[in-house]
Motif scaffolding. Structure first.
Motif, short mmCIF file in Angstrom:
data_model
loop_
_atom_site.label_atom_id
_atom_site.label_comp_id
_atom_site.label_asym_id
_atom_site.label_seq_id
_atom_site.Cartn_x
_atom_site.Cartn_y
_atom_site.Cartn_z
N ARG A 435 -22.19 -75.43 -13.57
CA ARG A 435 -21.12 -74.46 -13.34
C ARG A 435 -20.41 -74.73 -12.01
O ARG A 435 -20.88 -75.54 -11.18
N ARG A 436 -19.32 -74.03 -11.78
CA ARG A 436 -18.57 -74.18 -10.53
C ARG A 436 -19.42 -73.81 -9.33
O ARG A 436 -19.26 -74.37 -8.24
N ASP A 437 -20.34 -72.87 -9.52
CA ASP A 437 -21.23 -72.46 -8.44
C ASP A 437 -22.04 -73.64 -7.91
O ASP A 437 -22.34 -73.72 -6.70
N ASP A 438 -22.41 -74.55 -8.82
CA ASP A 438 -23.24 -75.68 -8.42
C ASP A 438 -22.47 -76.67 -7.55
O ASP A 438 -23.01 -77.22 -6.59
N TYR A 439 -21.20 -76.87 -7.89
CA TYR A 439 -20.36 -77.72 -7.04
C TYR A 439 -20.11 -77.06 -5.69
O TYR A 439 -20.17 -77.71 -4.64
N ASP A 440 -19.84 -75.76 -5.70
CA ASP A 440 -19.60 -75.04 -4.45
C ASP A 440 -20.82 -75.11 -3.53
O ASP A 440 -20.70 -75.23 -2.31
N GLN A 467 -29.90 -76.80 -11.82
CA GLN A 467 -28.54 -77.16 -12.21
C GLN A 467 -27.76 -77.81 -11.07
O GLN A 467 -27.04 -78.80 -11.27
N SER A 468 -27.88 -77.25 -9.86
CA SER A 468 -27.04 -77.75 -8.76
C SER A 468 -27.31 -79.22 -8.41
O SER A 468 -26.37 -79.93 -8.04
N PRO A 469 -28.56 -79.74 -8.52
CA PRO A 469 -28.74 -81.17 -8.23
C PRO A 469 -27.90 -82.08 -9.13
O PRO A 469 -27.51 -83.17 -8.70
#
Length: 525
Positions: A435-440, A467-469
């Motif tokens: 999700r966009r949160d992960d890029y942020d 997810q963020s990695p």
């Protein structure tokens, strides 16, 4: 086992279409099915024996039982029931679980040449193959035992497999043997201790396996070359490089099948031979088991073993194993350092225990470059495979791999395709979304850096910790320039196998070798 190194040892599989005529070939029968009543006409002798036994033990279809059987090989029959198969939550793993239980009981009974019988099952077309693979999982002998005690190299002399026809039997024998060889390679590398499978030893093992095979292998060991080509991996290697037996290796593998290449897979595997956590050291007893942090790279090697045996047509596969030890000492990399990746992204280290993404990000960038050199839409699929986060286990539990697609891969439904293939062969996946949160989360927090590698908490305590990695790997490798808004979109999926790689203590599962083979290889044989 043409083209395979001597260290890959799996039981010989012998198929038969008969039972009574093999009295001398095998020393017992192991039956795997859900109910006695469904046994086919050519297995009526088993049905009679079990119904007779049922008259004195009503639990026969609930527990593993051993039944005297004068007319069968070894004069004994082990019945290992699957249990119900038609509920919402039943899946093909009922067969692998039952086969493993049956074989373990056979070993206790002293069988050395068991005959596995799994009648065709309408609900699950691959039930017989999954049963054989379940039996083989139970028969695996760890590499270190095979090397130290030659007399213990195998648990059985052979594994017999019954099939309703010769054609089905040959196919079953071919596929089961190839897939188990792949899982054996994966288990050998992933499960062996951090000295037996330190990076230089992994390289030697892989070179031995694929010597004189259709798989080519190249190994990079020079510290200066690693620093130039893979600066993030070199940072992790900085502390270990002065200990020769722990020095990093990048192992590259390549297979090209006959005929026109219809699909190219690019695989990067995390091969952290031991993870101390580095300067952010793992404390409180949680370091034990960290030799398993190389199971992603082990899976890459396992896939190539399957390729070397089955030789599928129309596919090219390029793999990279990032073998490195995350040691702690006076020269280890530390939080706050800024490292410029191969893609020229300035990365601020947030936590040295997030070394897996560092070990893979430059290799992923290299794979991106290879794909762009000969770019064709929908031709290339890139994957990273890693025991990356404790959050993966927290999120979906043990026994399940997680797959996450970037935009182009999501449009191609890569995750759904691999999940479906895994379900058929008992190597299940859960699907997560980037999700966009992960890029942020990974955007640089100051003008010093482009990307923040990690926060200061364990992944299991971090929201969206698995997810963020994946977003970091996309950003750090430059794949964010090849999303759905690009003229050259590239399909990329990240696979986290922290939960599915197997228990410790215990034997690695070999995931996700089966699912990847089912999706990309078996239909090309």
């Amino acid at each position: 086992m043409a083209g395979a190194g001597a260290c890959v040892r799996v039981p010989e599989i012998i198929f038969t279409t008969q039972l009574q005529t093999n009295l001398l070939s095998f020393d017992g029968v192991v039956l795997v099915t859900n109910t006695i009543d469904k046994l086919t006409e050519d297995l009526q002798s088993l049905k009679g024996l079990l119904n007779q036994y049922k008259s004195i033990d009503a639990s026969v279809e609930q527990d593993v039982v051993l039944v005297p059987a004068p007319d069968l090989p070894g004069a004994r029959l082990i019945f290992s029931p699957t249990g119900p198969l038609n509920r919402d939550y039943d899946d093909v793993r009922r067969f692998s679980d039952a086969a493993a239980s049956g074989i373990k009981r056979a070993l206790k009974a002293g069988m050395k040449r068991p005959l596995l019988v799994c009648p065709p099952e309408g609900l699950f077309k691959d039930a017989s193959l999954v049963s054989v693979l379940g039996a083989l999982q139970a028969l695996y002998v760890p590499l270190e035992i095979r090397e130290a005690h030659k007399e213990k190299a195998t648990r059985v002399g052979c594994l017999g497999v019954w099939a309703p026809s010769e054609e089905e039997g040959k196919k079953l024998e071919q596929l089961a043997s190839a897939l188990e060889q792949g899982r054996t390679v994966c288990r050998d590398i992933g499960g062996s201790d951090p000295e037996r499978m330190a990076a230089p030893n992994v390289a030697a093992y892989v070179q031995n396996i694929f010597r004189n095979s259709v798989v080519s292998v190249s190994v990079t060991s020079d510290v200066a070359t690693l620093q130039e080509k893979y600066p993030c991996l070199a940072a992790v290697n900085r502390c270990a490089k002065d200990v020769p037996r722990h020095q990093a290796r990048v192992i590259e593998l390549e297979y090209t099948g006959e005929g026109a290449t219809e699909k190219t897979l690019l695989l990067v595997g995390k091969g952290v031979t031991y993870d101390t956590g580095g300067a952010d050291i793992k404390a409180g007893g949680i370091m034990a088991g960290m030799h398993r942090d190389k199971c992603g790279a082990a899976a890459v090697a396992g896939i190539f073993q399957v390729l070397s045996v089955l030789k599928p047509r129309g596919i090219k596969v390029i793999g990279a194993m990032s073998m490195v030890r995350n040691s702690v000492g006076s020269d280890c990399y530390v939080a706050d350092e800024i490292i410029t990746s191969r893609a020229k992204r300035r990365i601020r280290v947030g936590n040295t225990d997030a070394e897996g993404r560092m070990a893979m990000v430059d290799l992923l960038c290299s794979m991106k470059e290879k794909a762009l050199e000969k770019y064709e839409p929908n031709h290339f699929e890139l994957f990273t495979i890693a025991t990356l986060t404790g959050h993966a286990i927290r999120a979906v539990g043990c026994n399940y791999s997680i797959i996450m697609d970037n935009g182009p891969a999501r449009w191609a439904r890569t995750a759904h395709g691999l999940q479906g293939a895994g379900d058929e062969v008992g190597d299940p996946f859960e699907i997560s979304t980037i999700r966009r949160d992960d890029y942020d989360f990974h955007k640089g927090k100051s003008e010093y850096e482009d990307i923040l590698q990690c926060n200061n908490l364990p992944s299991s305590a971090t929201p969206r910790g698995h997810q963020s990695p994946a977003a970091f790997l996309i950003m750090g490798s430059g794949l964010d320039k090849h999303g759905i808004d690009s003229e050259k979109p590239l399909c990329y999926s990240h696979i986290d196998i922290a939960g599915s790689s197997g228990p410790f203590p215990g034997v690695p599962t070999g995931s996700p070798v089966l699912a990847l083979a089912a999706k990309y290889i078996l239909h090309r044989v």
